[in-house]
Every structure is written in C-alpha cells, then in structure tokens.
Design a protein around this motif. Structure first.
Motif, mmCIF file in Angstrom:
data_model
loop_
_atom_site.group_PDB
_atom_site.id
_atom_site.type_symbol
_atom_site.label_atom_id
_atom_site.label_comp_id
_atom_site.label_asym_id
_atom_site.label_seq_id
_atom_site.Cartn_x
_atom_site.Cartn_y
_atom_site.Cartn_z
ATOM 1 N N LEU A 463 0.908 -1.190 -0.098
ATOM 2 C CA LEU A 463 -0.035 0.013 0.023
ATOM 3 C C LEU A 463 0.785 1.167 -0.048
ATOM 4 O O LEU A 463 0.352 2.348 -0.570
ATOM 5 C CB LEU A 463 -1.018 -0.081 1.013
ATOM 6 N N LEU A 593 -7.861 5.237 -1.133
ATOM 7 C CA LEU A 593 -6.669 4.948 -0.522
ATOM 8 C C LEU A 593 -6.703 5.489 0.825
ATOM 9 O O LEU A 593 -6.087 4.869 1.875
ATOM 10 C CB LEU A 593 -5.573 5.796 -1.342
ATOM 11 N N TRP A 597 -5.796 3.051 4.015
ATOM 12 C CA TRP A 597 -4.914 3.334 5.280
ATOM 13 C C TRP A 597 -5.591 3.408 6.645
ATOM 14 O O TRP A 597 -5.173 2.801 7.691
ATOM 15 C CB TRP A 597 -4.271 4.558 4.947
#
Length: 641
Positions: A463, A593, A597
C-alpha cells in the motif's frame, strides 16, 4: 610515573565531597524540571539528558554518602555540617516526583531499591551518629532524615506498585463521577471525567483475565468529537504518570499527609540553618577552620534552599495537574475546576499529554538517496563505515532519513469521521472496513495479492508503494477515466456515506496529504519500530532489501524511473491494483486509499500493549494514541456529533 599530577590529586582530595554533593543536587534539579517533559517532547536531546541524569544521579549520591562515611574517622576533614548532608543525599536518592523509572523495566527493580534504601539509610544514620556534636544543629539532621526516608520510601513503593501489574489499584480516586450525565457543561471538566473513566476501563482490561471488551449502548448521549479526542490524549498522559512518576502515591490521602510532613521538615531545617548563621556565634573550632567552614555553610544553604525550592515547584505542578482537577471533581467541586480553568487557562488547560508528531519514512526516497554517489561520499558516512562498519552505517542512514510531521486537525478530523461511520452505518454497527469490502470491487483486486499472505508487513509495503506511484503519476493520469467501480457494487449503499465529491470540504489535496502522512508513518513503524505492529516483527528479507535498495527499485537515476520499474516488475506493488486506481476519478482514488490506510491502521491497533507503554516515555506515538482510541471506540458505542 603517576599520570595524574600531585596538585590535581590534592585539589580533588579537598573538593571531591563538595563537588559530588553539588553535582547530586544539580542532577535532581534536571530530573525535576525535565523528568516528565519527555512525555510530550519527542526529541533525542531530551531523552539523552534525562537518561544520563537518571543513571548518574543514584551513583553520585551513593558515592557521596560512601565518601561521607569514609572521612568520619579523620578529625581534620570532618565537619559538623556534614550531619545534615547525609540525610539530604538520602533525599536525592528518593528522586523527584516527576520521574521514578526511566523505562518500564526499571519498575521491576523495586527489590534492588528496597535493599538500597536499607543500606543507604544505615550509612546515613552512621554518618549522623559519627558527626553528632550535641549541638542544636545536629538535631536538625532528624527532620532532614525524615524527609529522606519519605522520598526514598515513596519511590520504592511506587516501583513495586507498577511492577505488580495490578494496574486498576494504582489509579487514584476510583470513580470520579458518572460520565454519562456530565457531558452537558464545561468542556475541560467533561474531558477529564471521560479520560479518567476510559483509563479505568483500559486498566481493567489489562488487569483482567482473557479478552475484555465491554460494549455499552448510550444512543441518547451526544458527545462532541473534540471532547472524545482530547479525552484520549489526556488518558495517555495519565497513564504515563502512573507508570513513570509518583502520581499513584502523590494523589492519595497518605501521599498528601507525607507531602505536608516533608515540606514542614524542610522548612524546619532551613529555619534552623538561618538561626545558626544569624544569631549564634561560631565556636573556636569553626573559627580555626576559616573559609572552609564558610564554603561548607554555603553549600549546606544551597542544598536546603534547593530542597525547599524543589518542594514548592513540585507542589505547583501537583496543584496545576489534571489529577488535582480530578480530585476536585471527586470532592464535588466541579465549579472550582471551571473557575480555575477560565481564570488561569494558560496553566490548567495547556498541559500536554504527548508530542502530537508522526515520524515519516519515505522508502522510495530513501532508496534513491542511499544510492546517490554524492551522499555515499559524505564524510559522516565514510567515517561511520570505516570505524563502525556497514551495519552501523545502514542504521545511521535510516535514522537521518526520517522526518517529523505534526498531527494536524486535518488528520484527526478525517480519523474521527472514519470511526464515526465505523460505529454507526445505517444504525447497524457494521464496521466501516466491512462496508468497504462489500461495496468496492477494488477490494477484491487488492486482497487477491495481499490478503492471503496474512502479513501486515506485506500489506504496508504494497500500500505504501501504491500510494507513492499514485502520487507520482498524478499529473500524467489527469482526472482519471470514466470508469466508476461504484456501478459494480453488489449491495445497496448510500453514496453520501463516502465523500467522493471533489467540491466537498475534503478536497483532493487534503486526501493526498492524509494518505501520504499515514503511508510514510506506517512505513516508519515498519522500519524503526516493527515490534509495535502485530505479526510484523523484524524480517530478514525486509532487512536485506533495505541494505540493498537495488533489489527494490533496480538502478534508476530518478523517481520516475523507479516508479516505472516498480510497475514493470510487479515485485513490490500489484500493477493490477494501480490500473484500477488509474481508471478512477481523482477524488475517489484518493478517498479509497485514505480509507484503506485508516482500515489498516485500525486493524493494527489491536497489537500488544507493552511496546506502546515504552513509547509513552519518548513523546508518544500516533499509533499508541490510536491504540487508545481504538479501545475507546470499541467500549463506547455512543454516537459522536
């Protein structure tokens, strides 16, 4: 041939005891002022200063006591004033209220401190008896000795209490009030009550057997997000106080009585010293000693005045602390808390609980920099490489590459929004991550390459590089294609649950900043503190990659070539994942994204707690804060507004 000149040895023989006593007092001054500031200052210098003072302080006081006992048989060196020095050195061994242990392991050494108390108390009594002159000044050693015993005994008791792991019993005041009936009112007092209750729940969880999660439903209670966030911060500060200071002893009835006794005894000794200097004539023996007696009288005055000044400083810290405000609330004096906070806001509402910093580590930037020929030839690197070896050079390169990022409202507002939706989506209590997994086709693509490995290290690694690539190719991709994964959802959803609108308050730039901050922070944890992460301990494969950056990015000359290499090889990031993100609208890309996270950080926040306890003494980690916040969100299922 003696390497030390004779005059140096003679000078040290005359001044050794005086220097040791003054040095011991100086170290106590440093520990008193800076001892508890490390909980909100994440800096190398503050940790080195406190670590050095903490280690040297006990050694210097012990040597000085031994020196005092050694010279008692020499009438030319002995002095009547030394009868007061011995108990004052015992007070120094007790340490200030602001620090009892430097690290968590020091609490396990309480038996050693108990033995030290017995031995050093015996030495102090021996010095007093040998220096006794049947003078009024000799009797002043008794109240000074009482202060020393109180301070040293308190320190030993606190160390034992923390080492027993009976955390719940170390929290002062018990229940300070019903937190569910006190939210309507003054914000500061609400924060204190909520923080104390959460700390009590957390300690109960740690001290209990098995896995403890108590879910409470209070849908009729509305709590501002800022109060919840501030309460978690205050909880971190309170926990630090319990583990590393004398808070568990100070804020009790017995602790208050002992404080009054020690302050009264110190004042008594000071008055006695002033009375002797001003009103009493010196004896012929003291006249013969001349300047030597005056110097030692001055040192005695410094020690006693210093002890009194430190007592007053400690009292100011106590009366302006969150613990004292909680005591007032416990006594039903909440209006006093409100008045003090409004009248002296700079004193009562500015107590810091942690550093509010997120250290950053850009892995791609590190790989490029560490291979830079100019950086390789720097004198510092060449010196470390030649003297300490390649391994120390690698550690130095990693350490100097980290940077600091202040946890701004942008980050914690986004985090609070995430946790709010995680708790209440359509009133069902389904986690936000589970909702994403049901709704987004992107989840399937991401998990096909990462989830089966069940390794948090690999998830962070992938990631992180995905975020780096999306950030680098931002301008090249433009606004993204017309592809919209929301049309492929298999379940019904409300689009307002997610903020994909570029014109909303959460702009694309804000999404990018949050993603970049979390990405570099999680990589920092993986590189610098892997033991804080669950199932992500030190990995030989990961360490080999850090030592050989070409394994990660090949041999590029710039960031653009490195990103293309990552996409081409597909070793460190799934090109399929990037392809899907590339086809999304820019706002949705960064929103997804960001949510991923957040979900990764939330899952990781269930890690073991001992490592986080250690981080409290180094300014506190954002991840440690999230551990508290994650616990609070699980035990408190009330709506946030």
């Amino acid at each position: 041939m003696n390497p030390i000149p004779t005059w140096v040895r003679r000078l040290w023989d005359v001044w050794d005891l005086r220097v040791l006593v003054l040095l011991s007092f100086t170290l106590q001054l440093i520990l008193s002022i800076f001892g508890n500031r490390r909980k909100y200052i994440s800096s190398l210098w503050i940790n080195v200063l406190i670590w050095s003072a903490y280690l040297i302080a006990d050694w210097v006081a012990t040597v000085a006591l031994g020196k005092l006992s050694d010279v008692q048989g020499d009438p030319e060196k002995s002095n009547v004033l030394w009868v007061i020095w011995a108990p004052l050195l015992l007070l120094h061994l007790g340490g200030p209220d602001s620090i009892t242990a430097y690290s968590l392991e020091d609490n396990q050494l309480w038996l050693r401190h108990l033995l030290g108390l017995v031995v050093q108390l015996s030495v102090a009594i021996y010095v007093i008896l040998m220096s006794w002159k049947n003078s009024r000044f000799s009797f002043l050693s008794l109240p000074a000795l009482a202060v020393g015993i109180i301070k040293y005994g308190e320190r030993t008791w606190v160390l034992k209490s923390v080492s027993d792991n009976n955390f719940k019993d170390t929290i002062p005041f018990g229940d300070v009030g019903d937190k569910y009936t006190t939210y309507r009112g003054h914000e500061y007092s609400c924060v204190l009550i909520l923080a104390h209750c959460h700390l009590h729940e957390f300690m109960t969880y740690l001290g209990g057997e098995g896995y403890y999660r108590r879910v409470m439903h209070f849908r009729d209670v509305d709590i501002e997000k800022k109060i919840v966030w501030d309460a978690v911060e205050v909880s971190m500060g309170l926990l630090y106080d319990l583990l590393y200071t004398k808070a568990s002893r100070i804020y009790s009835k017995g602790g208050f009585i002992l404080r009054c006794i020690s302050l009264g005894c110190t004042v008594t000794v000071l008055i006695g010293l002033i009375f002797r200097i001003v009103l009493l004539k010196t004896t012929r023996e003291e006249e013969d000693q001349g300047n030597r007696h005056e110097i030692e009288m001055a040192i005695t005055g410094v020690l006693i005045l210093g002890a009194l000044a430190l007592e007053i400083y400690a009292a100011i810290v106590i009366f302006s602390s969150n613990w004292f405000m909680l005591w007032l609330i416990k006594q039903g004096r909440r209006e006093w808390v409100i008045w003090l906070n409004r009248r002296f806001q700079w004193l009562f509402n500015e107590e810091k609980s942690w550093s509010k910093k997120m250290w950053q580590f850009d892995l791609l930037g590190y790989c490029l920099k560490v291979r830079d020929p100019i950086d390789v030839q720097k004198p510092s690197r060449k010196l470390i490489r030649s003297v300490l070896g390649r391994e120390c050079e690698d550690k130095w390169n990693i350490y100097r590459h980290k940077t600091a990022y202040s946890v701004r409202p942008l980050v914690y507002d986004a985090m609070l929004d995430y946790y709010t939706k995680a708790l209440w989506i359509s009133g069902s209590g389904i986690s936000h991550l589970a909702k994403i997994n049901e709704m987004l086709e992107f989840r399937k693509i991401f998990e096909e390459t990462i989830q089966p490995l069940q390794n948090l290290q690999v998830k962070i690694w992938n990631l992180h590089f995905t975020t780096q690539i999306c950030n680098h190719f931002e301008n090249e991709w433009g606004a993204g294609g017309d592809q919209d994964p929301s049309h492929n959802f298999d379940v019904d959803f409300d689009p307002t649950d997610f903020d994909f609108d570029p014109s909303s308050s959460h702009t694309i730039a804000q999404h990018k900043e949050v993603c970049k901050a979390l990405s570099d922070y999680m990589m920092y944890l993986l590189v610098m503190h892997p033991l804080l992460l669950p199932n992500a301990g030190p990995s030989l494969n990961f360490e080999r990659k850090l030592k050989n950056p070409e394994v990660i990015i090949g041999h590029p000359r710039n960031e653009n070539m490195a990103c293309h290499y990552l996409l081409k090889t597909g070793i460190d990031v799934s090109s399929r994942v990037v392809d899907v993100l590339k086809g999304m609208r820019k706002a949705k890309r960064w929103e997804i994204l960001k949510l991923l996270w957040f979900a990764l950080l939330k899952d990781a926040a269930d890690s073991p707690v001992n490592g986080h306890f250690q981080q409290l003494r180094q300014g506190g980690e954002f991840f440690t804060f999230m551990l508290f916040f994650n616990f609070v969100s699980n035990i408190s299922s009330f709506p946030l507004v």
